[in-house]
Design a protein around this motif. Structure first.
Motif, short mmCIF file in Angstrom:
data_model
loop_
_atom_site.label_atom_id
_atom_site.label_comp_id
_atom_site.label_asym_id
_atom_site.label_seq_id
_atom_site.Cartn_x
_atom_site.Cartn_y
_atom_site.Cartn_z
N GLN A 26 0.83 -1.21 0.00
CA GLN A 26 0.00 0.00 0.00
C GLN A 26 0.86 1.26 0.00
O GLN A 26 0.55 2.23 -0.66
CB GLN A 26 -0.92 0.02 1.21
CG GLN A 26 -2.11 -0.86 1.10
CD GLN A 26 -3.02 -0.35 0.02
OE1 GLN A 26 -3.01 -0.82 -1.09
NE2 GLN A 26 -3.80 0.64 0.35
N THR A 29 2.40 1.76 -3.61
CA THR A 29 1.56 1.94 -4.80
C THR A 29 0.63 3.14 -4.72
O THR A 29 0.24 3.65 -5.76
CB THR A 29 0.70 0.69 -5.05
OG1 THR A 29 -0.10 0.43 -3.89
CG2 THR A 29 1.56 -0.51 -5.35
N THR A 30 0.25 3.57 -3.56
CA THR A 30 -0.70 4.68 -3.47
C THR A 30 0.04 6.01 -3.50
O THR A 30 1.03 6.21 -2.80
CB THR A 30 -1.55 4.59 -2.19
OG1 THR A 30 -0.69 4.55 -1.07
CG2 THR A 30 -2.43 3.37 -2.22
N ASP A 31 -0.43 6.92 -4.31
CA ASP A 31 0.19 8.24 -4.42
C ASP A 31 -0.63 9.30 -3.68
O ASP A 31 -0.11 10.06 -2.90
CB ASP A 31 0.33 8.64 -5.88
CG ASP A 31 1.30 7.74 -6.61
OD1 ASP A 31 2.22 7.22 -5.96
OD2 ASP A 31 1.13 7.54 -7.82
N ARG A 34 -2.44 8.74 0.66
CA ARG A 34 -1.69 7.56 1.08
C ARG A 34 -2.00 7.18 2.53
O ARG A 34 -2.27 6.02 2.82
CB ARG A 34 -0.21 7.82 0.92
CG ARG A 34 0.66 6.68 1.39
CD ARG A 34 2.10 6.95 1.13
NE ARG A 34 2.31 6.87 -0.30
CZ ARG A 34 3.44 7.22 -0.89
NH1 ARG A 34 4.45 7.68 -0.19
NH2 ARG A 34 3.58 7.11 -2.19
N LYS A 37 -5.58 5.60 3.01
CA LYS A 37 -5.74 4.23 2.52
C LYS A 37 -4.95 3.23 3.36
O LYS A 37 -5.43 2.13 3.63
CB LYS A 37 -5.33 4.15 1.05
CG LYS A 37 -6.29 4.88 0.15
CD LYS A 37 -5.91 4.75 -1.29
CE LYS A 37 -6.92 5.47 -2.17
NZ LYS A 37 -6.60 5.33 -3.58
N SER A 41 -6.73 0.25 5.57
CA SER A 41 -6.40 -1.16 5.40
C SER A 41 -5.86 -1.77 6.69
O SER A 41 -6.18 -2.91 7.02
CB SER A 41 -5.40 -1.34 4.26
OG SER A 41 -4.22 -0.63 4.51
N ILE A 89 -10.38 0.53 -1.96
CA ILE A 89 -9.00 0.97 -2.11
C ILE A 89 -8.48 0.69 -3.52
O ILE A 89 -7.69 1.45 -4.05
CB ILE A 89 -8.11 0.33 -1.02
CG1 ILE A 89 -8.53 0.87 0.34
CG2 ILE A 89 -6.66 0.61 -1.26
CD1 ILE A 89 -7.79 0.30 1.50
N ASP A 90 -8.89 -0.39 -4.14
CA ASP A 90 -8.55 -0.72 -5.52
C ASP A 90 -7.04 -0.82 -5.74
O ASP A 90 -6.43 -0.11 -6.53
CB ASP A 90 -9.17 0.31 -6.47
CG ASP A 90 -9.15 -0.18 -7.90
OD1 ASP A 90 -9.26 -1.41 -8.10
OD2 ASP A 90 -9.02 0.65 -8.82
N SER A 91 -6.43 -1.72 -4.99
CA SER A 91 -5.01 -2.03 -5.14
C SER A 91 -4.85 -3.53 -5.04
O SER A 91 -5.62 -4.21 -4.34
CB SER A 91 -4.20 -1.34 -4.04
OG SER A 91 -2.86 -1.78 -4.06
N LYS A 92 -3.87 -4.08 -5.76
CA LYS A 92 -3.71 -5.53 -5.73
C LYS A 92 -3.16 -6.03 -4.40
O LYS A 92 -3.34 -7.17 -4.04
CB LYS A 92 -2.84 -6.00 -6.88
CG LYS A 92 -1.42 -5.53 -6.82
CD LYS A 92 -0.64 -6.04 -8.00
CE LYS A 92 0.78 -5.53 -7.94
NZ LYS A 92 1.56 -6.02 -9.07
N TYR A 93 -2.51 -5.16 -3.64
CA TYR A 93 -1.96 -5.57 -2.35
C TYR A 93 -3.01 -5.66 -1.26
O TYR A 93 -2.77 -6.25 -0.22
CB TYR A 93 -0.85 -4.61 -1.92
CG TYR A 93 0.34 -4.67 -2.84
CD1 TYR A 93 1.21 -5.75 -2.79
CD2 TYR A 93 0.56 -3.68 -3.77
CE1 TYR A 93 2.29 -5.82 -3.63
CE2 TYR A 93 1.65 -3.74 -4.62
CZ TYR A 93 2.50 -4.81 -4.55
OH TYR A 93 3.57 -4.90 -5.39
#
Length: 127
Positions: A26, A29-31, A34, A37, A41, A89-93
């Protein structure tokens, strides 16, 4: 029983590695937003770990068919929290949130099938 003997050694490693994958992935990858998110999580991960320690999961007393409904509802709550957070959140992690849900489901099924042995989220016990 092989699962009962090795689960207390394997589960903490799986649990903590999924937490590290979640936090480090997280962060990398998050800009934008941050901190929001990452904190969301982490908060959901802590909530899932607390759901895994509820008595209906770790000590199910199944005498009738309706006794297991509390544990099933807790499992459904854990999965819905993980899926909704992963979609938000829409992240693969964030898929690392599925690891506690898988462990909670496995613990519940194991504890229902074996009445004298039991598993917690990261440990085991004997009645």
């Amino acid at each position: 029983m092989l699962v009962y003997e090795y689960y207390p050694y394997v589960a903490p490693v799986i649990f903590l590695s999924s937490l590290l994958v979640l936090l480090i992935g997280q962060y990398r990858t998050t800009d934008t937003e941050r901190f929001k998110k990452i904190s969301l999580s982490l908060f959901v991960f802590i909530m899932l770990s607390n759901l895994g320690e509820i008595t209906e999961i770790t000590n199910p007393y199944v005498y009738h068919w309706f006794d297991c409904l509390g544990g099933v509802l807790i499992i459904l709550t854990a999965w819905s929290l993980a899926v909704m957070t992963a979609r938000y959140i829409d992240s693969k992690y964030v898929r690392a949130l599925y690891v506690p849900c898988i462990l909670i489901t496995f613990i519940y099924v194991f504890n229902v099938l074996h009445h004298n042995l039991g598993l917690n989220l990261i440990s085991a016990w004997i009645r």
